[in-house]
Design a protein around this motif. Sequence first.
Motif, PDB file in Angstrom:
ATOM      1  N   ASN A  33       0.827  -1.215   0.000  1.00 21.40           N
ATOM      2  CA  ASN A  33       0.000   0.000   0.000  1.00 21.40           C
ATOM      3  C   ASN A  33       0.858   1.261   0.000  1.00 21.40           C
ATOM      4  N   LEU A  34       1.965   1.224   0.795  1.00 21.87           N
ATOM      5  CA  LEU A  34       2.860   2.379   0.810  1.00 21.87           C
ATOM      6  C   LEU A  34       3.438   2.638  -0.584  1.00 21.87           C
ATOM      7  N   ALA A  35       3.907   1.570  -1.213  1.00 20.51           N
ATOM      8  CA  ALA A  35       4.499   1.721  -2.548  1.00 20.51           C
ATOM      9  C   ALA A  35       3.466   2.259  -3.542  1.00 20.51           C
ATOM     10  N   TYR A  36       2.265   1.750  -3.453  1.00 19.92           N
ATOM     11  CA  TYR A  36       1.225   2.202  -4.381  1.00 19.92           C
ATOM     12  C   TYR A  36       0.881   3.676  -4.161  1.00 19.92           C
ATOM     13  N   LEU A  37       0.677   4.064  -2.902  1.00 15.11           N
ATOM     14  CA  LEU A  37       0.286   5.448  -2.616  1.00 15.11           C
ATOM     15  C   LEU A  37       1.393   6.417  -3.004  1.00 15.11           C
ATOM     16  N   MET A  38       2.650   6.081  -2.692  1.00 17.01           N
ATOM     17  CA  MET A  38       3.734   7.008  -3.007  1.00 17.01           C
ATOM     18  C   MET A  38       4.000   7.076  -4.501  1.00 17.01           C
ATOM     19  N   SER A  39       3.814   5.951  -5.182  1.00 20.82           N
ATOM     20  CA  SER A  39       3.975   5.999  -6.642  1.00 20.82           C
ATOM     21  C   SER A  39       2.879   6.845  -7.274  1.00 20.82           C
TER      22      SER A  39
ATOM     23  N   VAL B  24      16.887  -9.304   7.026  1.00 23.27           N
ATOM     24  CA  VAL B  24      15.715  -9.677   6.232  1.00 23.27           C
ATOM     25  C   VAL B  24      14.822  -8.459   6.056  1.00 23.27           C
ATOM     26  N   ARG B  25      14.378  -8.243   4.829  1.00 21.20           N
ATOM     27  CA  ARG B  25      13.517  -7.094   4.536  1.00 21.20           C
ATOM     28  C   ARG B  25      12.362  -7.537   3.635  1.00 21.20           C
ATOM     29  N   VAL B  26      11.238  -6.846   3.791  1.00 18.96           N
ATOM     30  CA  VAL B  26      10.116  -7.041   2.889  1.00 18.96           C
ATOM     31  C   VAL B  26      10.118  -5.853   1.929  1.00 18.96           C
ATOM     32  N   VAL B  27      10.066  -6.155   0.638  1.00 18.69           N
ATOM     33  CA  VAL B  27      10.250  -5.146  -0.401  1.00 18.69           C
ATOM     34  C   VAL B  27       9.013  -5.114  -1.290  1.00 18.69           C
ATOM     35  N   ALA B  28       8.579  -3.903  -1.607  1.00 22.09           N
ATOM     36  CA  ALA B  28       7.519  -3.697  -2.607  1.00 22.09           C
ATOM     37  C   ALA B  28       8.018  -2.674  -3.610  1.00 22.09           C
ATOM     38  N   TYR B  29       7.723  -2.884  -4.883  1.00 18.04           N
ATOM     39  CA  TYR B  29       8.135  -1.949  -5.918  1.00 18.04           C
ATOM     40  C   TYR B  29       6.954  -1.682  -6.846  1.00 18.04           C
ATOM     41  N   GLN B  30       6.938  -0.477  -7.412  1.00 20.38           N
ATOM     42  CA  GLN B  30       5.827  -0.063  -8.258  1.00 20.38           C
ATOM     43  C   GLN B  30       6.386   0.722  -9.456  1.00 20.38           C
ATOM     44  N   ARG B  31       6.116   0.234 -10.640  1.00 16.11           N
ATOM     45  CA  ARG B  31       6.508   0.967 -11.852  1.00 16.11           C
ATOM     46  C   ARG B  31       5.493   2.078 -12.126  1.00 16.11           C
ATOM     47  N   LEU B  32       6.004   3.234 -12.561  1.00 20.02           N
ATOM     48  CA  LEU B  32       5.116   4.320 -12.954  1.00 20.02           C
ATOM     49  C   LEU B  32       4.702   4.122 -14.418  1.00 20.02           C
TER      50      LEU B  32
ATOM     51  N   LEU C 166       9.458   2.932  -8.048  1.00 20.82           N
ATOM     52  CA  LEU C 166       9.499   3.330  -6.641  1.00 20.82           C
ATOM     53  C   LEU C 166       9.629   2.075  -5.779  1.00 20.82           C
ATOM     54  N   PHE C 167      10.618   2.080  -4.885  1.00 19.41           N
ATOM     55  CA  PHE C 167      10.861   0.946  -3.989  1.00 19.41           C
ATOM     56  C   PHE C 167      10.576   1.357  -2.553  1.00 19.41           C
ATOM     57  N   VAL C 168       9.895   0.471  -1.822  1.00 16.49           N
ATOM     58  CA  VAL C 168       9.686   0.658  -0.387  1.00 16.49           C
ATOM     59  C   VAL C 168      10.133  -0.621   0.310  1.00 16.49           C
ATOM     60  N   THR C 169      10.980  -0.499   1.312  1.00 17.53           N
ATOM     61  CA  THR C 169      11.420  -1.664   2.091  1.00 17.53           C
ATOM     62  C   THR C 169      11.129  -1.425   3.561  1.00 17.53           C
ATOM     63  N   LEU C 170      10.772  -2.492   4.249  1.00 19.94           N
ATOM     64  CA  LEU C 170      10.581  -2.465   5.703  1.00 19.94           C
ATOM     65  C   LEU C 170      11.468  -3.538   6.319  1.00 19.94           C
ATOM     66  N   SER C 171      12.018  -3.222   7.462  1.00 20.69           N
ATOM     67  CA  SER C 171      12.880  -4.175   8.149  1.00 20.69           C
ATOM     68  C   SER C 171      12.054  -5.343   8.681  1.00 20.69           C
ATOM     69  N   GLY C 172      12.556  -6.564   8.443  1.00 22.97           N
ATOM     70  CA  GLY C 172      11.858  -7.735   8.972  1.00 22.97           C
ATOM     71  C   GLY C 172      11.780  -7.715  10.484  1.00 22.97           C
ATOM     72  N   ALA C 173      12.838  -7.190  11.136  1.00 22.84           N
ATOM     73  CA  ALA C 173      12.816  -7.115  12.603  1.00 22.84           C
ATOM     74  C   ALA C 173      11.713  -6.193  13.089  1.00 22.84           C
TER      75      ALA C 173
ATOM     76  N   VAL D 190      12.804   4.231   1.349  1.00 18.41           N
ATOM     77  CA  VAL D 190      12.001   4.550   0.171  1.00 18.41           C
ATOM     78  C   VAL D 190      12.972   5.085  -0.874  1.00 18.41           C
ATOM     79  N   ALA D 191      12.836   4.624  -2.104  1.00 18.05           N
ATOM     80  CA  ALA D 191      13.766   5.052  -3.146  1.00 18.05           C
ATOM     81  C   ALA D 191      13.027   5.231  -4.469  1.00 18.05           C
ATOM     82  N   LEU D 192      13.414   6.306  -5.177  1.00 22.36           N
ATOM     83  CA  LEU D 192      12.958   6.546  -6.538  1.00 22.36           C
ATOM     84  C   LEU D 192      14.125   6.267  -7.470  1.00 22.36           C
ATOM     85  N   LEU D 193      13.931   5.375  -8.452  1.00 25.07           N
ATOM     86  CA  LEU D 193      15.005   5.016  -9.355  1.00 25.07           C
ATOM     87  C   LEU D 193      14.496   5.015 -10.787  1.00 25.07           C
ATOM     88  N   LEU D 194      15.418   5.315 -11.683  1.00 22.84           N
ATOM     89  CA  LEU D 194      15.126   5.077 -13.084  1.00 22.84           C
ATOM     90  C   LEU D 194      15.200   3.582 -13.355  1.00 22.84           C
TER      91      LEU D 194
END
Length: 576
Positions: A52-58, A258-266, A273-280, A204-208
């Motif tokens: 949801n974070l990745a979607y909203l920020m994208s 360990v991280r959970v990663v979500a990515y969303q193409r524009l 756009l990449f969003v990662t959260l720490s598994g801990a 949170v990262a914005l990448l080409l």
Amino acid sequence: MNSIRTTIAALWQSWRSFPALILGLSIAALLSYELVRSYLQAREDAERRVHNLAYLMSEQFTRTVQNVDIDLENIASELENNPAMPKNDPDFRARLQRLSLVPFVNSIFIVGPDGDVIHDTDYPRKLNINLSDREYFTDHRNSPSLGLHISGPMKSRPRGIVFFSLSRRLQTKDGSFAGVVVAAVEPLYFESLYKRLWLGAGTVALLLENGTMLAQSPSPGADKAAGEPAGDIETFRTLLTRKGRNVTWINGPIDGDVRVVAYQRLESAPIVLFVTLSGADVLRPWRSHAIASVVGASILLVLLVLLEYLSIRSRRREKAARLRLEKTQKMEAIGRFASSIAHDCGNLMRVIRSATVVLKPLVADRQEAVKLLGEVDATLDAGRALVNRLLSYARNSEARLDVASPYALIEEVLPIARQAAGPGIEVTVGPDGQTAQCRIDKTQFQAAIINVVLNARDAMPFGGTITIEVRSVEDDNVMGVPGWVDINIQDNGVGMSEEVRRQATDPFFTMEEEGTGNGMGLSQVQEFALQCSGRVDVFSRPDHGTTVRIRLPSEVRAAQAEGTDTAPGDVVLWLM
């Protein structure tokens, strides 16, 4: 420790513990199920949250790009319709400055077909600057069909700030290249926005799409050159080639966490756009829940074990009380029976003694008759002693306890014991225990020794050895002080089976042929030991002989216990 081990063994061996075992296993199974269920639920919640974070920020970035693109298209249209507009026109610059007031746009400028800046919101700061070498300029000049162009990070030449550009091609009415309109977007705006989100150790990262970093929070640092690929480029490319869900779990390429990663193409731009959260972080609530569940289940299991332990101990006490009651009732019945027999036998012997008294004067001149009547009197004396013993057993009269040496008493009765054992059986006494002292009934003690020797003799039909040993045993509570004196009578006879061993001290129990034994030998030994506040232990195995241990309190222990309510010992049977 022995009682604990015995209880644990009973928990496994007793069928009555089966429901408790099932309950314990059920608690463990429910705990395992809850831990797995809550763990999977925590992972699912984390994946949903990061998606949801990745979607909203994208979506937010897409709307930002679209707004800027609309402004760029309007500017390009105005310049196309007004090709004669003078360089750095004040009115046009004012309109550009109003468009650049949004917080994410640093400046807007127009680059002519020769690469020189002809309009700029930062006028006059960018005068005499040629930008024909910039990526956005060459791409638009070489690709007429190129629409919105998004560049990688670069440094502003007049101001030195880092920005990435959004640009569109300018052209004349006939389609010739007329320059580029550029909006300089500041990454710090997005980094500041992302920083306000509570992501813990997440990023949170914005990448080409080629892996070039546009903006990142937390910031990668000043040592990171603008336009360089950020992070693990291979991991980035691997994720982009995945099919299906855009959420996954990875190990961080730097810290290994360990991280959970979500990515969303524009859809409108080549940006990911990449969003990662720490598994801990995302699993911390689950760990708290797991700890609470484990502690709660452990408490329940401990209580269950404790209740089962108390139940087993209670059942044992009930069984012991029931056995004592049965034993008491049996002894009462035996006592009444013995008293009746003793009374009748006493009456008969009094009649016989009266007859001998009457007959003696009548046969005074006949020596053989007088001698025979004397033997009858002696037999009557022995019978009277037997009757007295029966009456004593029936009344359970207390023994006359005196301080004596068991070893000395055994030495006194040893000739009788050897005669009772008969030929082919050797009776020996060990050298230890000569100084041991007990408070015992001397006569009953010697009778107990003879009874055990007779039993041992019957267990050795082909001869053997009977060994009598006296040992002092230290008190459990006072080290160095003899608390008990053990008299061990050991034979190398045929031994006993477990069934026989359990009944060895029961009154009237015997394995001898009918008419050859009365089964009262070990029962009388037990009764004597109980009257002395001691106990009898029987150790035996088939074909390995038998050891009867008479454990009596020492003189010191008896003196300490005098005047206290001390319960006599019990009979303990052991299978060697």
